[in-house]
Write a protein that holds these residues in place. Structure first.
Motif, PDB file in Angstrom:
ATOM      1  N   LEU A 268      22.204   1.148 -13.866  1.00 37.48           N
ATOM      2  CA  LEU A 268      21.150   1.311 -12.881  1.00 37.48           C
ATOM      3  C   LEU A 268      21.770   1.264 -11.491  1.00 37.48           C
ATOM      4  O   LEU A 268      22.459   0.295 -11.156  1.00 37.48           O
ATOM      5  CB  LEU A 268      20.109   0.191 -13.015  1.00 37.48           C
ATOM      6  CG  LEU A 268      18.999   0.167 -11.959  1.00 37.48           C
ATOM      7  CD1 LEU A 268      18.092   1.380 -12.115  1.00 37.48           C
ATOM      8  CD2 LEU A 268      18.193  -1.130 -12.056  1.00 37.48           C
ATOM      9  N   PRO A 269      21.568   2.290 -10.669  1.00 35.12           N
ATOM     10  CA  PRO A 269      22.077   2.223  -9.291  1.00 35.12           C
ATOM     11  C   PRO A 269      21.486   1.019  -8.562  1.00 35.12           C
ATOM     12  O   PRO A 269      20.274   0.767  -8.621  1.00 35.12           O
ATOM     13  CB  PRO A 269      21.585   3.544  -8.680  1.00 35.12           C
ATOM     14  CG  PRO A 269      21.374   4.457  -9.843  1.00 35.12           C
ATOM     15  CD  PRO A 269      20.907   3.577 -10.961  1.00 35.12           C
ATOM     16  N   THR A 270      22.318   0.298  -7.865  1.00 37.17           N
ATOM     17  CA  THR A 270      21.857  -0.913  -7.187  1.00 37.17           C
ATOM     18  C   THR A 270      20.874  -0.619  -6.073  1.00 37.17           C
ATOM     19  O   THR A 270      20.095  -1.492  -5.679  1.00 37.17           O
ATOM     20  CB  THR A 270      23.062  -1.676  -6.597  1.00 37.17           C
ATOM     21  OG1 THR A 270      23.774  -0.793  -5.703  1.00 37.17           O
ATOM     22  CG2 THR A 270      24.007  -2.134  -7.697  1.00 37.17           C
ATOM     23  N   TRP A 271      20.877   0.612  -5.564  1.00 36.10           N
ATOM     24  CA  TRP A 271      20.025   0.957  -4.431  1.00 36.10           C
ATOM     25  C   TRP A 271      18.704   1.594  -4.849  1.00 36.10           C
ATOM     26  O   TRP A 271      17.896   1.975  -3.993  1.00 36.10           O
ATOM     27  CB  TRP A 271      20.769   1.926  -3.508  1.00 36.10           C
ATOM     28  CG  TRP A 271      21.541   2.988  -4.243  1.00 36.10           C
ATOM     29  CD1 TRP A 271      22.859   2.962  -4.586  1.00 36.10           C
ATOM     30  CD2 TRP A 271      21.015   4.213  -4.762  1.00 36.10           C
ATOM     31  NE1 TRP A 271      23.200   4.101  -5.279  1.00 36.10           N
ATOM     32  CE2 TRP A 271      22.093   4.888  -5.398  1.00 36.10           C
ATOM     33  CE3 TRP A 271      19.760   4.827  -4.745  1.00 36.10           C
ATOM     34  CZ2 TRP A 271      21.938   6.137  -6.012  1.00 36.10           C
ATOM     35  CZ3 TRP A 271      19.602   6.058  -5.365  1.00 36.10           C
ATOM     36  CH2 TRP A 271      20.690   6.693  -5.976  1.00 36.10           C
ATOM     37  N   LEU A 272      18.459   1.735  -6.150  1.00 34.45           N
ATOM     38  CA  LEU A 272      17.233   2.358  -6.623  1.00 34.45           C
ATOM     39  C   LEU A 272      16.118   1.316  -6.660  1.00 34.45           C
ATOM     40  O   LEU A 272      16.294   0.230  -7.216  1.00 34.45           O
ATOM     41  CB  LEU A 272      17.462   2.942  -8.021  1.00 34.45           C
ATOM     42  CG  LEU A 272      16.483   4.005  -8.503  1.00 34.45           C
ATOM     43  CD1 LEU A 272      16.490   5.218  -7.590  1.00 34.45           C
ATOM     44  CD2 LEU A 272      16.831   4.425  -9.926  1.00 34.45           C
ATOM     45  N   ASN A 273      14.961   1.646  -6.084  1.00 33.34           N
ATOM     46  CA  ASN A 273      13.921   0.635  -5.898  1.00 33.34           C
ATOM     47  C   ASN A 273      12.828   0.641  -6.955  1.00 33.34           C
ATOM     48  O   ASN A 273      11.799  -0.019  -6.787  1.00 33.34           O
ATOM     49  CB  ASN A 273      13.275   0.792  -4.515  1.00 33.34           C
ATOM     50  CG  ASN A 273      12.514   2.115  -4.348  1.00 33.34           C
ATOM     51  OD1 ASN A 273      12.266   2.823  -5.315  1.00 33.34           O
ATOM     52  ND2 ASN A 273      12.145   2.438  -3.124  1.00 33.34           N
ATOM     53  N   GLY A 274      12.994   1.360  -8.039  1.00 33.12           N
ATOM     54  CA  GLY A 274      11.979   1.362  -9.089  1.00 33.12           C
ATOM     55  C   GLY A 274      10.851   2.336  -8.855  1.00 33.12           C
ATOM     56  O   GLY A 274       9.794   2.219  -9.479  1.00 33.12           O
ATOM     57  N   ASP A 275      11.036   3.310  -7.992  1.00 34.70           N
ATOM     58  CA  ASP A 275      10.028   4.336  -7.740  1.00 34.70           C
ATOM     59  C   ASP A 275       9.659   5.011  -9.070  1.00 34.70           C
ATOM     60  O   ASP A 275      10.536   5.475  -9.802  1.00 34.70           O
ATOM     61  CB  ASP A 275      10.595   5.374  -6.761  1.00 34.70           C
ATOM     62  CG  ASP A 275       9.545   6.354  -6.267  1.00 34.70           C
ATOM     63  OD1 ASP A 275       8.885   6.986  -7.112  1.00 34.70           O
ATOM     64  OD2 ASP A 275       9.400   6.511  -5.046  1.00 34.70           O
ATOM     65  N   PRO A 276       8.370   5.071  -9.404  1.00 33.11           N
ATOM     66  CA  PRO A 276       7.981   5.635 -10.711  1.00 33.11           C
ATOM     67  C   PRO A 276       8.313   7.104 -10.863  1.00 33.11           C
ATOM     68  O   PRO A 276       8.311   7.620 -11.985  1.00 33.11           O
ATOM     69  CB  PRO A 276       6.461   5.404 -10.745  1.00 33.11           C
ATOM     70  CG  PRO A 276       6.054   5.254  -9.309  1.00 33.11           C
ATOM     71  CD  PRO A 276       7.216   4.585  -8.635  1.00 33.11           C
ATOM     72  N   ARG A 277       8.594   7.790  -9.780  1.00 28.39           N
ATOM     73  CA  ARG A 277       8.932   9.200  -9.895  1.00 28.39           C
ATOM     74  C   ARG A 277      10.297   9.397 -10.561  1.00 28.39           C
ATOM     75  O   ARG A 277      10.577  10.447 -11.126  1.00 28.39           O
ATOM     76  CB  ARG A 277       8.935   9.828  -8.506  1.00 28.39           C
ATOM     77  CG  ARG A 277       8.979  11.343  -8.537  1.00 28.39           C
ATOM     78  CD  ARG A 277       8.873  11.894  -7.140  1.00 28.39           C
ATOM     79  NE  ARG A 277       9.003  13.334  -7.142  1.00 28.39           N
ATOM     80  CZ  ARG A 277       9.291  14.051  -6.074  1.00 28.39           C
ATOM     81  NH1 ARG A 277       9.476  13.452  -4.917  1.00 28.39           N
ATOM     82  NH2 ARG A 277       9.390  15.354  -6.136  1.00 28.39           N
TER      83      ARG A 277
END
Length: 506
Positions: A268-277
């Motif tokens: 999981l990229p550390t900068w990904l915020n969980g955006d459902p898209r």
């Protein structure tokens, strides 16, 4: 010597002049609220400052701004075309009122009436981080001033509304402004188009342990494994956070896609915020376990649950460089585009001495010759790969043994087939489901001697629709990797909505 060449090329491109203009803009009076000065010349101009721009949204907003400015005058909207300005038609008797209304737009709008009085060109300026956004026909608008006699009128600019009766102007205008006519087709965004990325983080110690264990297992079975050295080279897996910037380019230039799938090996990229898209898809879900072979991963992409029939496959080293439209990648519903290269496929069958890409191309060529009797002689360009899910499923159904062998290979092997990035395109073409096209793109080997100078030019000129920044066999030295990061941060400076905000300094 390369340093001298880069400085000379920078002067030739006018980089120093651009910097001087940006510095000189600080001497000008304050711009209008929300605007910035973006240059110095005999006629300094302002641009509206935008953050994380979505060019398709900006395109829609500029049309709405013009319609609001000229209200209650009723225009006819011509069917939009990609990379061309919006076109509105108004009656000649309304010309004066329209021009006065447009001249009252905010100062970042450039209003240019034609000398003969037949049209008005509108060019809004936008800036990102103080740098003016590239000029494109998508972000411009033309108002045609139609000479109206009270009788039927014909005009080439009317497109689908080529003939308007005098009594039908109001109804024609209303029909033209219905939302479905405002889309730059084909195809319409109502046809779902997804994006699939494959990504790996080579700094993840757990992933490295899985890779090393897989290497030991494959080497222990039957003695030394016959595969090309590049199949396990470190450069194959190196990550310089290209994915972050590729996704930024997607948001800015192609944000009409429906959903984004990220295929990873439990990462999981550390900068990904969980955006459902953005939806994560694990190797175990598609392949039953880890794979360190892009050919194996590509062979299962069409199995992603919920994936649209039409989707784009990208490696994380591919970037959108200018505004893109669905029609750039799909000629019509159910018909993809593909981008043949002028690089030949070497003669003869695949061997362990072939680089994995060449071996896979040879294997695909043999399969196509047996299935369709066609002789494929060139490779496919390393850029965006338009895909049809039904074609990928048909390839697996009709070639199950070859696909199963590729999918089972933990590392690239001489028996692989490159499904998504090569075979799919030729297979779909033989089925009448894809058409060859010529992209405006750049491929750059980051390990090449001229790469730093080429990056400078790419950042200054910004003339490619897509570009690929790749290194196949040689890992980048620290200075080259740092240069790549500087380039990407300059070209795509604004975080996309799915990025976690950086932590505030303590």
């Amino acid at each position: 010597m390369n340093g001298i060449r880069r400085r000379v090329a920078s002067v030739w491109r006018g980089d120093a002049l651009r910097r001087a203009r940006r510095e000189g803009a600080r001497l000008l009076p304050p711009p209008a609220p929300g605007n910035v000065w973006t240059g110095l010349s005999l006629h300094p101009h302002q641009a509206h400052s935008v953050f994380a721009p979505d060019l398709h949204r900006l395109r829609s907003e500029l049309l709405e701004a013009v319609l609001a400015a000229i209200s209650p005058i009723v225009p006819v909207l011509a069917p939009p075309e990609p990379r061309l300005p919006w076109r509105l038609m108004v009656r000649q008797q309304d010309a004066g009122a329209v021009l006065d209304a447009l001249r009252a737009l905010p100062p970042h709008w450039e209003v240019r009436p034609a000398r003969d009085g037949r049209w008005i060109d509108l060019r809004p300026r936008f800036a990102v981080a103080g740098r003016e956004l590239e000029r494109t026909g998508d972000l411009e608008l033309r108002v045609d001033l139609m000479h109206w006699t009270g009788e039927a009128h014909r005009g080439a600019a009317l497109g689908a509304f080529r003939r308007i009766e005098a009594t039908a102007w109001e109804e024609t205008a209303r029909q033209s402004l219905i939302g479905s006519h405002r889309r730059p087709g084909p195809p319409a965004p109502s046809m779902p188009i997804d994006v699939v990325y494959t990504w790996v983080d080579d700094r993840d110690q757990a992933w490295r342990a899985r890779r090393d264990a897989a290497l030991e297992r494959t080497s222990a079975v039957g003695g030394p494994v016959a595969r090309h050295p590049s199949a396990t080279a470190e450069a194959r897996f190196a990550d310089s956070e290209e994915l972050r910037y590729s996704l930024r380019s997607l948001h800015r230039y192609a944000n009409w896609v429906r959903r984004i799938y990220l295929v990873t090996d439990g990462q999981l990229p550390t900068w990904l915020n969980g955006d459902p898209r953005i939806q994560l898809v694990d190797h175990r879900e598609l392949l039953g376990g880890s794979r360190f072979n892009s050919h194996a991963i590509e062979s299962a992409l069409h199995r992603i649950p919920g994936l649209a029939e039409h989707y784009l496959y990208l490696n994380d080293d591919v970037f959108f460089g200018r505004i893109a439209h669905p029609g750039d990648y799909f000629a019509a519903e159910g018909v993809a585009r593909f981008f043949p290269s002028d690089l030949p496929i070497d003669p003869g069958p695949a061997t362990s001495f072939d680089p994995p890409l060449m071996a896979a191309a040879k294997n695909g060529r043999e399969l196509l010759a047996g299935r369709f009797g066609i002789d494929v002689r060139t490779r496919i360009r390393h850029t965006v790969h338009p895909q049809l899910r039904s074609v990928a499923a048909q390839i697996e159904e009709e070639n199950s043994e070859e696909i199963a062998r590729t999918r089972a290979a933990p590392f690239r092997s001489p028996q692989d087939i490159s499904v998504a990035s090569s075979l799919h395109h030729w297979y779909a073409h033989a089925l009448g489901r894809s058409v060859p096209s010529t992209p405006n793109y750049l491929y750059l080997d980051l390990a090449a001697p001229h790469a730093p100078q080429a990056l400078d030019a790419l950042g200054s000129l910004r003339r490619y629709d897509t570009f690929c920044l790749n290194t196949e066999e040689r890992a980048l030295d620290p200075s080259r990797r740092a240069g790549l990061r500087r380039f990407l941060e300059t070209y795509f400076p604004d975080p996309a909505p799915w990025e976690t905000a950086p932590a505030e300094p303590a």
